[in-house]
Design a protein around this motif. Structure first.
Motif, short mmCIF file in Angstrom:
data_model
loop_
_atom_site.label_atom_id
_atom_site.label_comp_id
_atom_site.label_asym_id
_atom_site.label_seq_id
_atom_site.Cartn_x
_atom_site.Cartn_y
_atom_site.Cartn_z
N LEU A 321 -0.48 34.62 -39.80
CA LEU A 321 0.42 35.77 -39.74
C LEU A 321 1.86 35.37 -40.03
CD1 LEU A 321 -0.82 37.96 -36.74
CD2 LEU A 321 -1.08 38.36 -39.19
N ASP A 322 2.11 34.09 -40.16
CA ASP A 322 3.43 33.57 -40.53
C ASP A 322 3.26 32.47 -41.56
OD1 ASP A 322 5.19 35.06 -38.65
OD2 ASP A 322 4.07 33.98 -37.12
N LEU A 323 4.27 32.31 -42.39
CA LEU A 323 4.22 31.30 -43.44
C LEU A 323 4.29 29.91 -42.83
CD1 LEU A 323 4.27 31.40 -46.62
CD2 LEU A 323 6.71 30.87 -46.43
N PRO A 324 3.37 28.99 -43.18
CA PRO A 324 3.47 27.60 -42.71
C PRO A 324 4.71 26.93 -43.31
CG PRO A 324 1.26 28.09 -43.53
CD PRO A 324 2.14 29.23 -43.96
N LYS A 325 4.95 25.69 -42.89
CA LYS A 325 6.14 24.97 -43.35
C LYS A 325 5.96 24.36 -44.73
CE LYS A 325 7.70 23.74 -38.70
NZ LYS A 325 8.00 22.62 -37.77
N ASN A 326 4.73 24.00 -45.06
CA ASN A 326 4.50 23.30 -46.32
C ASN A 326 3.02 23.37 -46.67
OD1 ASN A 326 3.26 21.17 -44.70
ND2 ASN A 326 5.34 20.52 -44.23
N ILE A 327 2.69 22.89 -47.87
CA ILE A 327 1.30 22.96 -48.34
C ILE A 327 0.40 22.04 -47.53
CG2 ILE A 327 -0.20 22.34 -50.28
CD1 ILE A 327 1.70 23.68 -52.14
N GLU A 328 0.91 20.86 -47.13
CA GLU A 328 0.07 19.97 -46.32
C GLU A 328 -0.40 20.65 -45.05
OE1 GLU A 328 3.17 16.98 -47.98
OE2 GLU A 328 3.02 19.12 -47.64
N GLY A 329 0.55 21.30 -44.33
CA GLY A 329 0.18 21.99 -43.10
C GLY A 329 -0.79 23.13 -43.37
#
Length: 626
Positions: A321-329
């Motif tokens: 429901l929220d954007l993660p910090k980066n693609i790895e996460g």
């Protein structure tokens, strides 16, 4: 002492252990090469996606080297859930394993230490902060002197890197394992690492001589869907009801408050949901985690504090429901879906506010400028994935350096988004930002910019005299939703930057070429997410539901359901998650084969010698009675 040749034709051979202990007929991918490298005493750095079988890469060598008189393998992991899960599964398979963590009483911890020092343990799981204590190091030294220290397995090895998405300072001290026990082989494993993180792992863990094994990052059973936010709770509810009713899933939220409010709301809507975050009382967190592992159809609403080390194979969806910090996460979190190989969904809803919030958190962090620069680059890569109008999987794999072709399974492949020539709209928006600066050398946020472009006479417009700007009203032909989509995509393309607490907008150097008309801008249309999914998408989802049951006739389905009921009773009796007894895939194979003897049953993947001995006759009798 027995030979350390990993290809030996004895019961110590890796293939024999794989079949006898775990019940699998053959290794997958690079597993065998990794296992042979480690059994032979070499170091290894393993990058393998979640669900790819990383655990077997150190468990098989641990068993082989223990049988050869080499003693105990120490598995370094920060994940209490993984320790409990894997120790339970290993003991079920007949492998003597234990863990040392804060959940044990003093008496139990001392008992485990005695087992470790005796050399009887095959594997011991411990957190990095325990492994590096003086007491534990002295115990390792004693084992080493007696030739009973077999192997170090460093799980979640990306935690050693400051560039990674889950940096843990205690991992930095793990280099002392090589310094003090240089002849003991080490295997470091992770599911996610870009080039920065890989280099950091090699340097900080002194793995310069290790063989590096990089498996494909592709998880073809996971369908990636990223949609624009438009009443995200209702979007989530529609997604669960339409596509995963009664199935297990994880919903990630950024804040603890949002976790609790979302879980409560879902329960009110008839969805069985539980909250999980680090602020909950420890006993409640444990109870919720145990319920999620043992019960079917629960939805866990959580911060990223939940999930690492969770080995539940039948999680059918992971939603953000929220954007993660980066693609790895993002990759690691979505990888917790579909570990059994059956179809699963990775679903994310995001908006402009998510982009602004993530950028602000980076800007306001106390980290060094170089670290912030790298983190902004990682966020930009995630935004590019979110705003892409081509294959999601191609972009995701390219981030990890892997070439691929269109997957035919992500949202963009199944329902290609409509695009339009947004060059003039982009120039209007960029010009609006430039005119603000030219007019009063000030920056403003998205809402005010859109008001000016659309010609809205607000108090703020009047206060700053922005009704006199040449850009006032030039974008009246587009709605607010459309302008927000244009702005979000220009941020993703790197022409606009949103900074500070209020997300004020500025231009980057690349915006000049757009303003001069030297660059064409193709944008994705902003449309209501539900319309994009459409009936066709739902038909595809319905066709792939209940993958293990897809080809079963009525009799086979009856056997499968009977086996699941039997497994549930055994799991309750042993206080284990059901999948530790047998995975659904193994039960499905039993249902199809309908074995009538122990010999027949022993040929089914996932039925090892210990489980055949413990449960074989009961299964044969059950199937024979149907």
């Amino acid at each position: 002492m027995p030979s350390l040749d990993p290809r030996s034709d004895t019961v110590d051979a890796p293939e024999a252990i794989l079949h006898e202990v775990f019940g699998y007929p053959a290794f997958r991918g690079q597993q065998q090469a990794i296992v042979e490298q480690v059994i032979g005493g070499g170091d290894a750095l393993v990058l393998m996606p979640t669900g790819g079988g990383k655990s077997l890469c150190y468990q098989v060598p641990a068993i082989a080297r223990h049988r050869q008189g080499r003693g105990v393998t120490i598995v370094v992991s920060p994940l209490i859930a993984l320790m409990h899960d894997q120790v339970g599964a290993l003991e079920e398979a007949g492998v003597h394993a234990a863990f040392l963590n804060s959940s044990l009483s003093s008496d139990d911890a001392q008992r485990v230490e005695r087992e470790m020092m005796s050399g009887r343990l095959v594997l011991l799981y411990a957190a990095p902060e325990r492994v590096t204590t003086l007491r534990f190091q002295a115990q390792l030294a004693s084992l080493h002197e007696r030739g009973l220290l077999s192997l170090f397995a460093i799980d979640e090895a990306h935690c050693v890197s400051q560039w990674g998405h889950d940096f843990r300072e205690e991992y930095l001290q793990l280099s002392l394992l090589h310094e003090r026990f240089a002849d003991v082989p080490r295997i470091a494993l992770t599911a996610t690492a870009d080039d920065h993180t890989r280099a950091d792992m090699i340097e900080r863990l002194s793995l310069h001589d290790a063989r590096v094994f990089i498996s494909s990052f592709d998880r073809p059973n996971i369908r990636y869907t990223l949609v624009e936010k438009d009443n995200p709770r209702q979007q989530l509810l529609r997604f669960i009801r339409d596509e995963h009713p009664g199935e297990a899933g994880v919903v990630y939220c950024q804040s603890r408050r949002k976790v609790e409010e979302t879980a409560e709301w879902l329960v009110g809507q008839g969805v069985a949901a539980l909250p999980y975050h680090a602020g909950l009382e420890a006993g409640m967190r444990q109870r919720h985690q145990d319920r999620f592992l043992r019960e079917e159809g629960l939805v866990m609403v959580a911060t990223i504090a939940f999930g690492m080390g969770i080995d539940k194979p039948d999680v059918r969806f992971v939603a953000h429901l929220d954007l993660p910090k980066n693609i790895e996460g993002y990759y690691q979190e979505t990888g917790r879906a579909g570990r059994d190989g059956a179809p699963a969904d990775a679903w994310l809803t995001y908006g402009l506010a998510d982009v602004v919030n993530q950028r602000r958190m980076i800007d306001e962090s106390p980290a060094a400028d170089e670290f912030k620069r790298v983190q902004r680059g990682k966020l930009d890569a995630l935004l590019a994935l979110a705003e892409a109008h081509d294959c999601r999987r191609v972009r995701l794999l390219a981030y990890f350096g892997e070439a691929s072709g269109p997957c035919g399974n992500c949202d963009n492949c199944l329902t290609p988004p409509r695009t339009w020539d947004g060059t003039e709209a982009a120039r209007k928006l960029l010009s609006g930002i430039y005119r603000f600066w030219q007019h009063g050398q000030q920056r403003f946020g998205a809402g005010h910019l859109i008001d000016v472009l659309r010609g809205r006479q607000t108090d703020k417009v009047a206060q700053y005299g922005h009704h006199s700007l040449s850009t006032f009203g030039v974008g009246a032909d587009l709605s607010e939703t459309q302008w927000r989509a244009v702005l979000r995509q220009l941020i993703a393309l790197g022409h606009v930057v949103a900074e500070g607490e209020y997300g004020t907008l500025g231009l980057t150097e690349s915006a000049r070429a757009v303003l001069r008309g030297e660059v064409s801008i193709v944008l994705k249309e902003a449309i209501e997410p539900a319309a994009r999914r459409g009936a066709a998408g739902r038909t595809v989802r319905a066709a792939r539901a209940s993958a293990h049951e897809a080809d079963m006739d009525t009799a086979c389905l009856g056997r499968f359901q009977a086996l699941k009921r039997w497994r549930a009773d055994v799991a309750r009796e042993h206080n284990l998650p059901a999948y530790v007894v047998f995975h659904d895939a193994t039960l499905a194979d039993m249902a199809r084969a309908a074995p009538r003897s122990l010999d027949d049953l022993s040929g089914i993947s996932g039925v090892g010698a210990k489980k055949l001995d413990a449960y074989g006759q009961a299964i044969v009798d059950l199937l024979g009675a149907l």
